[in-house]
Design a protein around this motif. Structure first.
Motif, PDB file in Angstrom:
ATOM      1  N   SER A  99      13.567 -10.467   5.151  1.00 23.97           N
ATOM      2  CA  SER A  99      12.367 -11.297   5.093  1.00 23.97           C
ATOM      3  C   SER A  99      12.638 -12.725   5.530  1.00 23.97           C
ATOM      4  O   SER A  99      11.731 -13.440   5.931  1.00 23.97           O
ATOM      5  CB  SER A  99      11.798 -11.295   3.672  1.00 23.97           C
ATOM      6  N   ALA A 100      13.885 -13.180   5.461  1.00 24.63           N
ATOM      7  CA  ALA A 100      14.229 -14.546   5.853  1.00 24.63           C
ATOM      8  C   ALA A 100      14.542 -14.650   7.337  1.00 24.63           C
ATOM      9  O   ALA A 100      14.586 -15.734   7.882  1.00 24.63           O
ATOM     10  CB  ALA A 100      15.422 -15.046   5.046  1.00 24.63           C
ATOM     11  N   ARG A 101      14.769 -13.526   7.985  1.00 26.17           N
ATOM     12  CA  ARG A 101      15.070 -13.540   9.416  1.00 26.17           C
ATOM     13  C   ARG A 101      13.792 -13.276  10.195  1.00 26.17           C
ATOM     14  O   ARG A 101      13.254 -12.187  10.166  1.00 26.17           O
ATOM     15  CB  ARG A 101      16.106 -12.466   9.746  1.00 26.17           C
ATOM     16  N   VAL A 102      13.316 -14.293  10.886  1.00 28.33           N
ATOM     17  CA  VAL A 102      12.111 -14.158  11.700  1.00 28.33           C
ATOM     18  C   VAL A 102      12.544 -14.329  13.146  1.00 28.33           C
ATOM     19  O   VAL A 102      12.607 -15.438  13.653  1.00 28.33           O
ATOM     20  CB  VAL A 102      11.054 -15.209  11.316  1.00 28.33           C
ATOM     21  N   GLY A 103      12.887 -13.256  13.799  1.00 32.86           N
ATOM     22  CA  GLY A 103      13.329 -13.340  15.182  1.00 32.86           C
ATOM     23  C   GLY A 103      14.760 -13.855  15.261  1.00 32.86           C
ATOM     24  O   GLY A 103      15.488 -13.916  14.280  1.00 32.86           O
ATOM     25  N   THR A 104      15.151 -14.226  16.441  1.00 35.36           N
ATOM     26  CA  THR A 104      16.499 -14.740  16.637  1.00 35.36           C
ATOM     27  C   THR A 104      16.433 -16.084  17.337  1.00 35.36           C
ATOM     28  O   THR A 104      15.408 -16.474  17.852  1.00 35.36           O
ATOM     29  CB  THR A 104      17.327 -13.758  17.498  1.00 35.36           C
ATOM     30  N   GLY A 105      17.524 -16.769  17.355  1.00 28.81           N
ATOM     31  CA  GLY A 105      17.573 -18.033  18.080  1.00 28.81           C
ATOM     32  C   GLY A 105      17.476 -19.230  17.181  1.00 28.81           C
ATOM     33  O   GLY A 105      18.469 -19.711  16.665  1.00 28.81           O
ATOM     34  N   SER A 106      16.279 -19.728  16.965  1.00 29.17           N
ATOM     35  CA  SER A 106      16.126 -20.963  16.205  1.00 29.17           C
ATOM     36  C   SER A 106      16.080 -20.682  14.704  1.00 29.17           C
ATOM     37  O   SER A 106      15.724 -19.599  14.269  1.00 29.17           O
ATOM     38  CB  SER A 106      14.869 -21.702  16.651  1.00 29.17           C
ATOM     39  N   PRO A 107      16.420 -21.695  13.913  1.00 25.38           N
ATOM     40  CA  PRO A 107      16.387 -21.538  12.457  1.00 25.38           C
ATOM     41  C   PRO A 107      14.964 -21.298  11.948  1.00 25.38           C
ATOM     42  O   PRO A 107      13.985 -21.591  12.630  1.00 25.38           O
ATOM     43  CB  PRO A 107      16.900 -22.885  11.937  1.00 25.38           C
ATOM     44  N   VAL A 108      14.874 -20.782  10.748  1.00 25.50           N
ATOM     45  CA  VAL A 108      13.590 -20.498  10.118  1.00 25.50           C
ATOM     46  C   VAL A 108      13.330 -21.537   9.037  1.00 25.50           C
ATOM     47  O   VAL A 108      14.220 -21.885   8.266  1.00 25.50           O
ATOM     48  CB  VAL A 108      13.605 -19.078   9.503  1.00 25.50           C
ATOM     49  N   ARG A 109      12.111 -22.078   9.000  1.00 29.52           N
ATOM     50  CA  ARG A 109      11.702 -23.050   7.993  1.00 29.52           C
ATOM     51  C   ARG A 109      10.356 -22.614   7.423  1.00 29.52           C
ATOM     52  O   ARG A 109       9.674 -21.782   7.997  1.00 29.52           O
ATOM     53  CB  ARG A 109      11.571 -24.457   8.593  1.00 29.52           C
ATOM     54  N   THR A 110       9.959 -23.242   6.320  1.00 34.38           N
ATOM     55  CA  THR A 110       8.692 -22.930   5.679  1.00 34.38           C
ATOM     56  C   THR A 110       7.701 -24.053   5.928  1.00 34.38           C
ATOM     57  O   THR A 110       8.020 -25.234   5.712  1.00 34.38           O
ATOM     58  CB  THR A 110       8.887 -22.742   4.163  1.00 34.38           C
ATOM     59  N   CYS A 111       6.500 -23.712   6.365  1.00 31.34           N
ATOM     60  CA  CYS A 111       5.437 -24.687   6.578  1.00 31.34           C
ATOM     61  C   CYS A 111       4.994 -25.213   5.214  1.00 31.34           C
ATOM     62  O   CYS A 111       4.712 -24.429   4.311  1.00 31.34           O
ATOM     63  CB  CYS A 111       4.268 -24.023   7.296  1.00 31.34           C
ATOM     64  N   VAL A 112       4.933 -26.541   5.061  1.00 35.71           N
ATOM     65  CA  VAL A 112       4.538 -27.127   3.783  1.00 35.71           C
ATOM     66  C   VAL A 112       3.047 -26.947   3.523  1.00 35.71           C
ATOM     67  O   VAL A 112       2.595 -27.114   2.393  1.00 35.71           O
ATOM     68  CB  VAL A 112       4.920 -28.621   3.666  1.00 35.71           C
ATOM     69  N   GLY A 113       2.287 -26.581   4.534  1.00 33.67           N
ATOM     70  CA  GLY A 113       0.854 -26.365   4.360  1.00 33.67           C
ATOM     71  C   GLY A 113       0.546 -24.961   3.870  1.00 33.67           C
ATOM     72  O   GLY A 113       0.128 -24.760   2.733  1.00 33.67           O
ATOM     73  N   CYS A 114       0.791 -23.979   4.717  1.00 32.11           N
ATOM     74  CA  CYS A 114       0.432 -22.593   4.399  1.00 32.11           C
ATOM     75  C   CYS A 114       1.541 -21.825   3.689  1.00 32.11           C
ATOM     76  O   CYS A 114       1.314 -20.716   3.226  1.00 32.11           O
ATOM     77  CB  CYS A 114       0.028 -21.850   5.664  1.00 32.11           C
ATOM     78  N   ARG A 115       2.746 -22.399   3.640  1.00 34.85           N
ATOM     79  CA  ARG A 115       3.908 -21.801   2.989  1.00 34.85           C
ATOM     80  C   ARG A 115       4.432 -20.553   3.705  1.00 34.85           C
ATOM     81  O   ARG A 115       5.182 -19.772   3.147  1.00 34.85           O
ATOM     82  CB  ARG A 115       3.625 -21.468   1.519  1.00 34.85           C
ATOM     83  N   GLU A 116       4.058 -20.353   4.964  1.00 39.67           N
ATOM     84  CA  GLU A 116       4.582 -19.228   5.745  1.00 39.67           C
ATOM     85  C   GLU A 116       5.870 -19.646   6.422  1.00 39.67           C
ATOM     86  O   GLU A 116       6.031 -20.788   6.842  1.00 39.67           O
ATOM     87  CB  GLU A 116       3.566 -18.782   6.797  1.00 39.67           C
ATOM     88  N   ARG A 117       6.794 -18.693   6.546  1.00 38.84           N
ATOM     89  CA  ARG A 117       8.057 -18.955   7.220  1.00 38.84           C
ATOM     90  C   ARG A 117       7.880 -18.725   8.713  1.00 38.84           C
ATOM     91  O   ARG A 117       7.214 -17.789   9.127  1.00 38.84           O
ATOM     92  CB  ARG A 117       9.144 -18.052   6.652  1.00 38.84           C
ATOM     93  N   ALA A 118       8.468 -19.629   9.515  1.00 40.88           N
ATOM     94  CA  ALA A 118       8.372 -19.529  10.969  1.00 40.88           C
ATOM     95  C   ALA A 118       9.598 -20.191  11.587  1.00 40.88           C
ATOM     96  O   ALA A 118      10.307 -20.948  10.928  1.00 40.88           O
ATOM     97  CB  ALA A 118       7.102 -20.211  11.464  1.00 40.88           C
ATOM     98  N   GLN A 119       9.827 -19.902  12.848  1.00 39.59           N
ATOM     99  CA  GLN A 119      10.929 -20.536  13.556  1.00 39.59           C
ATOM    100  C   GLN A 119      10.593 -22.011  13.777  1.00 39.59           C
ATOM    101  O   GLN A 119       9.429 -22.385  13.922  1.00 39.59           O
ATOM    102  CB  GLN A 119      11.166 -19.857  14.890  1.00 39.59           C
ATOM    103  N   THR A 120      11.629 -22.836  13.824  1.00 39.08           N
ATOM    104  CA  THR A 120      11.419 -24.277  13.978  1.00 39.08           C
ATOM    105  C   THR A 120      10.712 -24.627  15.284  1.00 39.08           C
ATOM    106  O   THR A 120      10.024 -25.643  15.347  1.00 39.08           O
ATOM    107  CB  THR A 120      12.746 -25.053  13.895  1.00 39.08           C
ATOM    108  N   VAL A 121      10.851 -23.796  16.308  1.00 36.54           N
ATOM    109  CA  VAL A 121      10.178 -24.089  17.579  1.00 36.54           C
ATOM    110  C   VAL A 121       8.662 -23.980  17.441  1.00 36.54           C
ATOM    111  O   VAL A 121       7.927 -24.538  18.258  1.00 36.54           O
ATOM    112  CB  VAL A 121      10.680 -23.179  18.725  1.00 36.54           C
ATOM    113  N   ASP A 122       8.184 -23.269  16.430  1.00 39.38           N
ATOM    114  CA  ASP A 122       6.749 -23.104  16.203  1.00 39.38           C
ATOM    115  C   ASP A 122       6.189 -24.123  15.209  1.00 39.38           C
ATOM    116  O   ASP A 122       4.991 -24.123  14.940  1.00 39.38           O
ATOM    117  CB  ASP A 122       6.451 -21.697  15.691  1.00 39.38           C
ATOM    118  N   LEU A 123       7.057 -24.952  14.639  1.00 34.49           N
ATOM    119  CA  LEU A 123       6.652 -25.916  13.618  1.00 34.49           C
ATOM    120  C   LEU A 123       6.877 -27.344  14.103  1.00 34.49           C
ATOM    121  O   LEU A 123       7.686 -27.584  14.994  1.00 34.49           O
ATOM    122  CB  LEU A 123       7.449 -25.683  12.329  1.00 34.49           C
ATOM    123  N   LEU A 124       6.170 -28.279  13.488  1.00 36.58           N
ATOM    124  CA  LEU A 124       6.316 -29.699  13.782  1.00 36.58           C
ATOM    125  C   LEU A 124       7.067 -30.339  12.620  1.00 36.58           C
ATOM    126  O   LEU A 124       6.707 -30.136  11.465  1.00 36.58           O
ATOM    127  CB  LEU A 124       4.932 -30.347  13.934  1.00 36.58           C
TER     128      LEU A 124
END
Length: 109
Positions: A9-34
């Motif tokens: 559940s903590a691995r979302v794809g490969t490549g960039s690290p995974v972080r949690t959005c402080v708004g919706c609390r969903e985990r996503a790769q850092t390239v998709d987050l600001l």
């Protein structure tokens, strides 16, 4: 040295690290987050600054670049907890950056 495997559940794809959005609390790769950092502390409180290149010093909070996630983060007071600051937070610079991104995304949908 013991290496620990992340749960699936903590691995979302490969490549960039995974972080949690402080708004919706969903985990996503850092390239998709600001990344958001505290720019300065003024008399009106702390000014939050977008860090699209992910290079500014200091503790960062991660946010999907959408108005919905920004609104959720503000309503939940998530920036203060994530960035470990108290008092009033000025998110106007973040809002100014997200607004054109949101309009651009709707144009291409």
């Amino acid at each position: 040295m013991v290496q620990h495997e992340l749960p699936a559940s903590a691995r979302v794809g490969t490549g960039s690290p995974v972080r949690t959005c402080v708004g919706c609390r969903e985990r996503a790769q850092t390239v998709d987050l600001l990344r958001i950092v505290v720019g300065e502390h003024g008399p009106q409180g702390a000014v939050l600054v977008p860090d699209p290149r992910r290079r500014l010093p200091g503790r960062g909070a991660w946010l999907h670049p959408t108005a919905d996630c920004l609104s959720l983060a503000e309503r939940r007071r998530a920036f203060g907890r994530a960035l470990r600051v108290s008092g009033k937070l000025d998110t106007s610079a973040v809002d100014r950056m997200i607004d054109p991104l949101e309009k651009n995304r709707h144009k291409h949908s």
